[in-house]
Every structure is written in structure tokens, then in C-alpha cells.
Design a protein around this motif. Sequence first.
Motif, PDB file in Angstrom:
ATOM      1  N   THR A  99       0.820  -1.222   0.000  1.00  0.00           N
ATOM      2  CA  THR A  99       0.000   0.000   0.000  1.00  0.00           C
ATOM      3  C   THR A  99       0.846   1.260   0.000  1.00  0.00           C
ATOM      4  N   ARG A 100       1.972   1.211   0.724  1.00  0.00           N
ATOM      5  CA  ARG A 100       2.800   2.419   0.809  1.00  0.00           C
ATOM      6  C   ARG A 100       3.696   2.599  -0.417  1.00  0.00           C
ATOM      7  N   GLU A 101       4.279   1.500  -0.911  1.00  0.00           N
ATOM      8  CA  GLU A 101       5.372   1.660  -1.851  1.00  0.00           C
ATOM      9  C   GLU A 101       5.192   0.872  -3.151  1.00  0.00           C
ATOM     10  N   LEU A 102       5.180  -0.438  -3.040  1.00  0.00           N
ATOM     11  CA  LEU A 102       5.270  -1.253  -4.247  1.00  0.00           C
ATOM     12  C   LEU A 102       4.025  -1.130  -5.124  1.00  0.00           C
ATOM     13  N   GLY A 103       2.848  -1.045  -4.507  1.00  0.00           N
ATOM     14  CA  GLY A 103       1.621  -0.954  -5.303  1.00  0.00           C
ATOM     15  C   GLY A 103       1.616   0.263  -6.214  1.00  0.00           C
ATOM     16  N   PRO A 104       1.738   1.493  -5.640  1.00  0.00           N
ATOM     17  CA  PRO A 104       1.736   2.681  -6.510  1.00  0.00           C
ATOM     18  C   PRO A 104       2.892   2.711  -7.495  1.00  0.00           C
ATOM     19  N   VAL A 105       4.105   2.340  -7.047  1.00  0.00           N
ATOM     20  CA  VAL A 105       5.280   2.503  -7.915  1.00  0.00           C
ATOM     21  C   VAL A 105       5.286   1.485  -9.057  1.00  0.00           C
ATOM     22  N   ILE A 106       5.118   0.206  -8.741  1.00  0.00           N
ATOM     23  CA  ILE A 106       5.186  -0.808  -9.809  1.00  0.00           C
ATOM     24  C   ILE A 106       3.992  -0.677 -10.748  1.00  0.00           C
ATOM     25  N   ALA A 107       2.817  -0.384 -10.210  1.00  0.00           N
ATOM     26  CA  ALA A 107       1.653  -0.190 -11.084  1.00  0.00           C
ATOM     27  C   ALA A 107       1.891   1.003 -12.025  1.00  0.00           C
ATOM     28  N   ALA A 108       2.530   2.065 -11.507  1.00  0.00           N
ATOM     29  CA  ALA A 108       2.817   3.235 -12.353  1.00  0.00           C
ATOM     30  C   ALA A 108       3.833   2.893 -13.436  1.00  0.00           C
ATOM     31  N   VAL A 196      -2.361  -1.599   9.726  1.00  0.00           N
ATOM     32  CA  VAL A 196      -2.516  -0.736   8.548  1.00  0.00           C
ATOM     33  C   VAL A 196      -3.539   0.353   8.854  1.00  0.00           C
ATOM     34  N   ASP A 197      -3.103   1.604   8.787  1.00  0.00           N
ATOM     35  CA  ASP A 197      -3.978   2.741   9.047  1.00  0.00           C
ATOM     36  C   ASP A 197      -4.539   3.261   7.721  1.00  0.00           C
ATOM     37  N   PHE A 198      -5.855   3.458   7.682  1.00  0.00           N
ATOM     38  CA  PHE A 198      -6.477   3.854   6.414  1.00  0.00           C
ATOM     39  C   PHE A 198      -5.971   5.214   5.953  1.00  0.00           C
ATOM     40  N   ARG A 199      -5.991   6.206   6.838  1.00  0.00           N
ATOM     41  CA  ARG A 199      -5.623   7.562   6.413  1.00  0.00           C
ATOM     42  C   ARG A 199      -4.133   7.682   6.153  1.00  0.00           C
ATOM     43  N   PHE A 200      -3.327   7.075   7.032  1.00  0.00           N
ATOM     44  CA  PHE A 200      -1.881   7.270   6.920  1.00  0.00           C
ATOM     45  C   PHE A 200      -1.278   6.418   5.801  1.00  0.00           C
ATOM     46  N   ASP A 201      -1.697   5.175   5.689  1.00  0.00           N
ATOM     47  CA  ASP A 201      -1.072   4.263   4.723  1.00  0.00           C
ATOM     48  C   ASP A 201      -1.814   4.235   3.388  1.00  0.00           C
ATOM     49  N   ILE A 202      -3.110   3.976   3.437  1.00  0.00           N
ATOM     50  CA  ILE A 202      -3.847   3.768   2.191  1.00  0.00           C
ATOM     51  C   ILE A 202      -4.086   5.086   1.456  1.00  0.00           C
ATOM     52  N   LEU A 250      10.191   7.436 -10.155  1.00  0.00           N
ATOM     53  CA  LEU A 250      11.107   7.109  -9.055  1.00  0.00           C
ATOM     54  C   LEU A 250      11.515   8.362  -8.282  1.00  0.00           C
ATOM     55  N   ALA A 251      11.739   9.472  -9.007  1.00  0.00           N
ATOM     56  CA  ALA A 251      12.109  10.715  -8.320  1.00  0.00           C
ATOM     57  C   ALA A 251      10.945  11.233  -7.467  1.00  0.00           C
ATOM     58  N   LEU A 252       9.740  11.240  -8.045  1.00  0.00           N
ATOM     59  CA  LEU A 252       8.569  11.690  -7.283  1.00  0.00           C
ATOM     60  C   LEU A 252       8.309  10.789  -6.086  1.00  0.00           C
ATOM     61  N   ASP A 253       8.558   9.490  -6.256  1.00  0.00           N
ATOM     62  CA  ASP A 253       8.339   8.558  -5.145  1.00  0.00           C
ATOM     63  C   ASP A 253       9.246   8.900  -3.969  1.00  0.00           C
ATOM     64  N   PHE A 254      10.491   9.238  -4.264  1.00  0.00           N
ATOM     65  CA  PHE A 254      11.414   9.614  -3.184  1.00  0.00           C
ATOM     66  C   PHE A 254      10.901  10.867  -2.458  1.00  0.00           C
ATOM     67  N   VAL A 255      10.507  11.878  -3.230  1.00  0.00           N
ATOM     68  CA  VAL A 255      10.054  13.139  -2.625  1.00  0.00           C
ATOM     69  C   VAL A 255       8.776  12.920  -1.806  1.00  0.00           C
ATOM     70  N   LEU A 256       7.810  12.217  -2.394  1.00  0.00           N
ATOM     71  CA  LEU A 256       6.534  12.003  -1.696  1.00  0.00           C
ATOM     72  C   LEU A 256       6.719  11.150  -0.445  1.00  0.00           C
ATOM     73  N   THR A 257       7.561  10.112  -0.532  1.00  0.00           N
ATOM     74  CA  THR A 257       7.807   9.261   0.639  1.00  0.00           C
ATOM     75  C   THR A 257       8.457  10.067   1.753  1.00  0.00           C
ATOM     76  N   ALA A 258       9.400  10.942   1.376  1.00  0.00           N
ATOM     77  CA  ALA A 258      10.068  11.759   2.390  1.00  0.00           C
ATOM     78  C   ALA A 258       9.070  12.654   3.126  1.00  0.00           C
ATOM     79  N   PHE A 259       8.119  13.238   2.397  1.00  0.00           N
ATOM     80  CA  PHE A 259       7.147  14.136   3.027  1.00  0.00           C
ATOM     81  C   PHE A 259       6.063  13.375   3.778  1.00  0.00           C
ATOM     82  N   MET A 260       5.606  12.243   3.203  1.00  0.00           N
ATOM     83  CA  MET A 260       4.450  11.551   3.782  1.00  0.00           C
ATOM     84  C   MET A 260       4.818  10.696   4.995  1.00  0.00           C
ATOM     85  N   PHE A 261       5.915   9.946   4.878  1.00  0.00           N
ATOM     86  CA  PHE A 261       6.188   8.934   5.895  1.00  0.00           C
ATOM     87  C   PHE A 261       7.383   9.257   6.788  1.00  0.00           C
TER      88      PHE A 261
END
Length: 264
Positions: A99-108, A196-202, A250-261
Motif C-alpha cells: 500500500t505504501r510503496e510497491l503498489g503505486p510505484v510498480i503499477a505506475a 494498517v492505518d487507512f488515512r496514513f497508509d492507504i 522514481l524521483a517523485l516517489d522519493f520526494v513524496l515518501t520523504a514528506f508523507m512517511f
Amino acid sequence: MLDQLAAGFRLVGRKVINGVWRLGFITRFLFAVLMYSGTSFRRFGLTLREIYFAGVLSLIIILISGLFVGMVLGLQGYDTLQRYGSSDALGVLVALSLTRELGPVIAALLFASRAGSAMTAEIGLMKTTEQLAAMEMMAVNPIARVVAPRFWAGVLSMPLLAAMFSAMGVLGGYLVGVRLIGVDDGAFWSQMQSAVDFRFDIVNGIIKSVVFGIAITLISVFEGYDAPPTAEGVSGATTRTVVTSSLVILALDFVLTAFMFKGI
């Protein structure tokens, strides 16, 4: 020696100027797409047809890939967790990873390879065969008629595909972890539900996939619209779509992960 150094600086300068020019052009292109989106929404059938081509026809590769990624996570996760006596936490590991990483990135990445390249090739071919020029002669705006429906189809399809990828991944982890290896069924689901938290993770995963969808479809339609009207030009534009989209994801994933998690 000095001549070679100067030639190197000139080459770098041309690359930088060309990059800035294309960045400005793609920004103007995005404003044009947004400006004509209202016209496109009034004929929503066009967008629905593009959702079918971009989203529905990508389902098979998304579902199969999600299942196998989840199965690999189940195997690797169990191997790691059992060393620390925490094999019951396999469900948490699989769910959070997806939910946090592999789903959005690999699907994209899969969406960019399958649907993004198809959008670029289709628009580029329409430009090569002068269909876009013919529309302009008939007072039909090609951005409203061709580009905007594809853009919004990609933006709407991407989060749904990422959610389906994650769901199939959880199923794959369950089949390997519980049915094949023998992790406790109740522990697998209950620990996943509690961790798994709905708001934070999903929700953060959905936000990621929406941002990826905007980036992929914007790059795809821009490369197609800007492609030189030749077979080689369309081929090069299709390649640039896949390469650029993958790097941007991949670049956006790094930036978004840094801000979100990580709370940066």
C-alpha cells in the motif's frame, strides 16, 4: 585541449537550454490541456472510451504482476521474519509494503510502459498522418478532442489500477504465506488489520498514484503531440515516454515518501 573543453561546455549548455525550453513548453501544454478539459468533460463518452483503452486493457498485466509480487513478498518476508520469531507479522509486512510503496510505484511503471507508450504512439501517428492538422482545418481543437480525454483517462485510471495491484499482492502473500508455508490464518489478517492505518497508509498510497498518473499521462500526451511527424520520430517519442516516465516516477516517489512517511 582548450578547444575540447570549450566544446564540452557548449554541449552541456545546449542540453541545459533545451531542457529548460522543453520544461516551459510542457508547462504551457499542461495549462492548455486544463483550459480545454471542460469541453472534453461535456463529451464524457470520449473520456470513457480512453479509460477503457488505458485502464481496462491494462488490467491483465496489473493483476498478474500484483499477484506475483505479493507471492515473492510472502516468500522473502517469511524468510526474514522467521529469523526473529515474528512470522505472524507477515500480513503486516506484505500489506504495508504494497500500500505504501510497491503498489503505486510498480503499477505506475507498468502503466507507463503499457498505456503511456500507447498514448504517445497513437497521438504521434495522428500527427504523422496529418489527422491533427485536419481537425484544426475543420475548427476542431485537437487538444480538446484528442489530448484532454486521454489525459483525464490516465489520471482517473491510475489510482484504481494501483489499488487492484495492491489487493492482488495481498492475495498473493496470503496464498504463499498461509496456504503454502503455514502461517496462522487469523494472525495474518488480524495483525494486518490492526497495523494498517487507512488515512496514513492507504490514503497516502492513493495520493502517490494520483500524482504518478498526472505525471505519466502528461509526459505521454506531450511526447506524442511534440513528436516529429516521421516513423523514427514517433518511435523516439515512445521510447522517451517510457524512459522519462520511469525516472520521474522514481524521483517523485522519493520526494513524496520523504514528506508523507518521514515527516520532512
